[in-house]
Scaffold this active site. Structure first.
Site, PDB file in Angstrom:
ATOM      1  N   ASP A 140      40.828  43.832  39.768  1.00  0.00           N
ATOM      2  CA  ASP A 140      40.494  45.094  39.087  1.00  0.00           C
ATOM      3  C   ASP A 140      40.044  46.124  40.138  1.00  0.00           C
ATOM      4  O   ASP A 140      40.443  47.290  40.101  1.00  0.00           O
ATOM      5  CB  ASP A 140      39.325  44.896  38.108  1.00  0.00           C
ATOM      6  CG  ASP A 140      39.580  43.815  37.086  1.00  0.00           C
ATOM      7  OD1 ASP A 140      39.889  44.140  35.932  1.00  0.00           O
ATOM      8  OD2 ASP A 140      39.461  42.620  37.434  1.00  0.00           O
TER       9      ASP A 140
ATOM     10  N   PHE B 272      44.885  34.807  30.958  1.00  0.00           N
ATOM     11  CA  PHE B 272      43.443  34.960  30.748  1.00  0.00           C
ATOM     12  C   PHE B 272      43.072  36.167  29.877  1.00  0.00           C
ATOM     13  O   PHE B 272      42.311  36.029  28.905  1.00  0.00           O
ATOM     14  CB  PHE B 272      42.725  35.061  32.108  1.00  0.00           C
ATOM     15  CG  PHE B 272      41.235  35.221  31.991  1.00  0.00           C
ATOM     16  CD1 PHE B 272      40.425  34.116  31.775  1.00  0.00           C
ATOM     17  CD2 PHE B 272      40.634  36.470  32.089  1.00  0.00           C
ATOM     18  CE1 PHE B 272      39.042  34.249  31.658  1.00  0.00           C
ATOM     19  CE2 PHE B 272      39.260  36.617  31.977  1.00  0.00           C
ATOM     20  CZ  PHE B 272      38.462  35.502  31.753  1.00  0.00           C
TER      21      PHE B 272
END
Ligand code: BDR
Ligand code: CA
Length: 316
Positions: free
Chosen positions: A16, A165
């Site tokens: 991220d 995920f």
């Protein structure tokens, strides 16, 4: 052309954070807001990481703390990939700006409703915040240009045989997003497990020399260890694909497909089911990104890091 107004929503998380490096570096993107979500770690940890990354990169957009947990699913964290802090590795600067007093969904709605140009949302964690936005403020749909997300996979999963995920973490939220009618770019494992950064790439990244490059190299030196131990050839740096698919589509291959989210299934809950043969008879709802030119990916990371030359913040 105007820069594309974007909202960065993630669970940082090493990949991220590197996605946000690309976003900050791009002259084509204008970061209007950043938000955290529970995923790789608890919301306390991902929010702290978000705030430190914003200081590090000089992102001065409003920041919101997002959802504490998935809509209905049991929360799972990914300490094996990202460490106890969710962003283990080199020391980072402390948070600078305060968090917004608005809830994440309210701040997203304000940013979108006040934007003269359609806003693109870039979610790189579970889709909880985006689903809450769409449920609480359905009027925003008219001014969301696209949702470019990291999540899913049309051939396989990572945490479960069929589930990736981010989607596995909150399948109900993903269902809301994929059924919203908003154009979706889906960067799933099909492409992101090809977005591998290997140890022999690290010196080139570190040699950019500035503070951001040193820290990104340090993140990668932590982040590659677990995937290498389980058989990857380096670190699958998933989340930047969701940024780059917008601004560098030429390095990817993509296909428009109908994609739905499996909510039941003994073995398949959280799977992204793509209708390659049109058997469901539904119009495509997603542009599915399938592959990447890995060499160009590394070149673009080096270019992005060079834009931080001359930018350095104290780390105490
Ligand atoms: C996704 O899960 C997280 O661990 C990463 O940040 C990425 O968004 C990959 O499955
Ligand atoms: Ca993520």
């Amino acid at each position: 052309m105007n820069r594309i107004p974007i909202i960065l929503d993630g669970d940082p998380g090493h990949d991220d954070a590197i996605a946000w490096v690309f976003a900050k570096a791009s002259p084509d993107l204008d970061i209007k807001m950043v938000s955290s979500v529970a995923g790789n770690q608890t919301i306390e940890k991902t929010t702290y990481n978000m705030r430190r990354i914003c200081t590090l990169l000089g992102i001065d957009a409003p920041q919101a703390r997002g959802a504490v947990r998935p809509v209905t699913a049991d929360p799972v964290t990914a300490g094996n990939w990202h460490g106890e802090s969710g962003l283990d590795g080199p020391p980072l600067p402390e948070p600078g700006a305060p968090l917004s007093e608005l809830s994440c969904a309210d701040l997203m709605a304000k940013v979108i409703n006040e934007s003269p140009d359609p806003v693109t949302i870039i979610p790189t964690g579970p889709l909880t915040n985006v689903a809450q936005l769409l449920m609480l403020h359905p009027e925003v749909k008219r001014n969301i240009g696209r949702i470019s997300l990291m999540g899913g996979g049309v051939t396989h999963g990572n945490w479960k045989p069929a589930a990736e995920f981010n989607i596995m973490e909150d399948p109900e939220a993903a269902y809301v997003v994929f059924h919203s009618g908003i154009p979706i770019t889906m960067c799933g494992l099909d492409v992101t497990e090809k977005a591998i950064i290997r140890p022999d790439d690290f010196p080139r990244i570190r040699d950019v020399g500035n503070q951001a490059a040193q820290i990104v190299a340090g993140w990668l030196e932590f982040f590659y260890r677990y995937p290498m131990a389980i058989g990857y050839s380096g670190a699958p740096v998933h989340d930047p694909c969701a940024v780059l698919a917008l601004i560098h589509p030429e390095i990817f291959t993509m296909k428009d497909l109908y994609v739905d989210i499996e909510l039941g299934g003994e073995y398949t809950r959280g799977a992204t089911v793509a209708d390659f043969k049109g058997g469901l008879g539904k119009e495509p709802n997603a542009t599915v990104v399938l592959s990447i030119d890995r060499d160009r990916y590394i070149d673009l990371l080096v270019d992005a890091l060079r834009t931080f030359d001359g930018w350095e913040v104290p780390i105490i």
